[in-house]
Design a protein around this motif. Sequence first.
Motif, short mmCIF file in Angstrom:
data_model
loop_
_atom_site.label_atom_id
_atom_site.label_comp_id
_atom_site.label_asym_id
_atom_site.label_seq_id
_atom_site.Cartn_x
_atom_site.Cartn_y
_atom_site.Cartn_z
N ASN A 1 0.80 -1.22 0.00
CA ASN A 1 0.00 0.00 0.00
C ASN A 1 0.83 1.27 0.00
O ASN A 1 0.31 2.35 -0.30
N ARG A 2 2.11 1.16 0.38
CA ARG A 2 2.94 2.38 0.40
C ARG A 2 4.41 1.99 0.34
O ARG A 2 4.76 0.80 0.38
N GLY A 3 5.27 3.01 0.25
CA GLY A 3 6.71 2.81 0.35
C GLY A 3 7.28 1.86 -0.71
O GLY A 3 6.84 1.84 -1.87
N ILE A 4 8.25 1.07 -0.28
CA ILE A 4 8.98 0.21 -1.21
C ILE A 4 8.06 -0.85 -1.82
O ILE A 4 8.16 -1.16 -3.01
N GLY A 5 7.15 -1.38 -1.04
CA GLY A 5 6.24 -2.42 -1.54
C GLY A 5 5.39 -1.89 -2.68
O GLY A 5 5.21 -2.58 -3.71
N ASN A 6 4.88 -0.69 -2.52
CA ASN A 6 4.07 -0.10 -3.60
C ASN A 6 4.94 0.12 -4.84
O ASN A 6 4.50 -0.18 -5.97
N ALA A 7 6.16 0.60 -4.65
CA ALA A 7 7.06 0.83 -5.80
C ALA A 7 7.38 -0.48 -6.51
O ALA A 7 7.41 -0.53 -7.75
N ILE A 8 7.61 -1.56 -5.76
CA ILE A 8 7.91 -2.85 -6.41
C ILE A 8 6.68 -3.36 -7.15
O ILE A 8 6.78 -3.87 -8.28
N ALA A 9 5.51 -3.22 -6.55
CA ALA A 9 4.28 -3.68 -7.22
C ALA A 9 4.11 -2.96 -8.56
O ALA A 9 3.81 -3.59 -9.59
N LEU A 10 4.33 -1.65 -8.56
CA LEU A 10 4.17 -0.88 -9.81
C LEU A 10 5.26 -1.24 -10.82
O LEU A 10 5.00 -1.35 -12.02
N ALA A 11 6.49 -1.46 -10.33
CA ALA A 11 7.59 -1.82 -11.24
C ALA A 11 7.31 -3.17 -11.91
O ALA A 11 7.63 -3.36 -13.10
N LEU A 12 6.72 -4.10 -11.16
CA LEU A 12 6.38 -5.40 -11.76
C LEU A 12 5.35 -5.22 -12.87
O LEU A 12 5.48 -5.79 -13.97
N LEU A 13 4.35 -4.37 -12.60
CA LEU A 13 3.34 -4.10 -13.65
C LEU A 13 3.98 -3.46 -14.87
O LEU A 13 3.71 -3.84 -16.02
#
Length: 230
Positions: A14-26
């Motif tokens: 939902n935020r921070g590094i996890g959100n950035a990784i989720a978007l990078a995978l997409l």
Amino acid sequence: MKIEGSVALVTGANRGIGNAIALALLENGAAKVYAGARKPETITDPRLTPVKLDVTNPDDIAAVAGLAQDVRIVVNNAGMGGGEAQLLSGPLSVAREVMETNLFGPWEIARAFAPMLAGGALVNVLSVSSWWAMASAPAYSASKAAAWSLTNALRVGLPETLVVGVHSGFVDTEFSAWTSAPKITAADLAAQTVKALLENRIEVLADEFTTETRAALSGDLDALQAVKPY
Ligand SMILES: NC(=O)c1ccc[n+]([C@@H]2O[C@H](COP(=O)([O-])OP(=O)(O)OC[C@H]3O[C@@H](n4cnc5c(N)ncnc54)[C@H](OP(=O)(O)O)[C@@H]3O)[C@@H](O)[C@H]2O)c1
């Protein structure tokens, strides 16, 4: 490995590094990204698939593993600092919570998803603190050192899965808002993580501080702890 067309799960997305990784995978062609969050309503990007996932809750983990049978990449990102548990004072209950979140949660998730990850990947977001102990955050350092060991054990035990350890110094998120030390962006760390997956690399050393610390591991312990983040 191939990210194009694959299905991933990211914890703490939902935020921070996890959100950035989720978007990078997409952005790298993932067909679907399950975005784990304690409060799934905080996942607002319509391209992500929200799932309720408190990594310290075995029922949540079992439920997500049951519904997300198509997952081939798992990113254990969710984590906490627990700075209230100081070396000689403060509640050890907080230190135990840090261990539940940073070590046992990822372990339980690895167990639940291991059967789906043959030919896929398990990414554990660790830290330079896997090796560089912080007197001001002893529970955090201990949890990341233990999670590093667990990551290495999982790599040996799951030879058909690419098991990646991601180590970084400060990253510009709410987590590190307390310090003005130099930081890389969450997007930068996410890009480095995705690149490691694409290149089948088992370790990300995201910045100079982390690279220097890793190199100092084979020397004197005093020299290891003398490596400075800035
Ligand atoms: N920022 C840094 O300087 C840095 C450096 C190296 C490594 N890391 C590591 O990177 C990871 C992400 O950190 P960040 O900087 O993105 O921190 P952050 O912005 O504070 O985000 C932490 C994330 O973890 C989630 N989380 C915490 N406990 C959880 C639980 N029990 N179940 C599910 N989700 C939980 C949070 O969810 P809520 O929104 O519900 O709280 C949030 O999504 C952590 O493992 C951290 O140790 C961070």
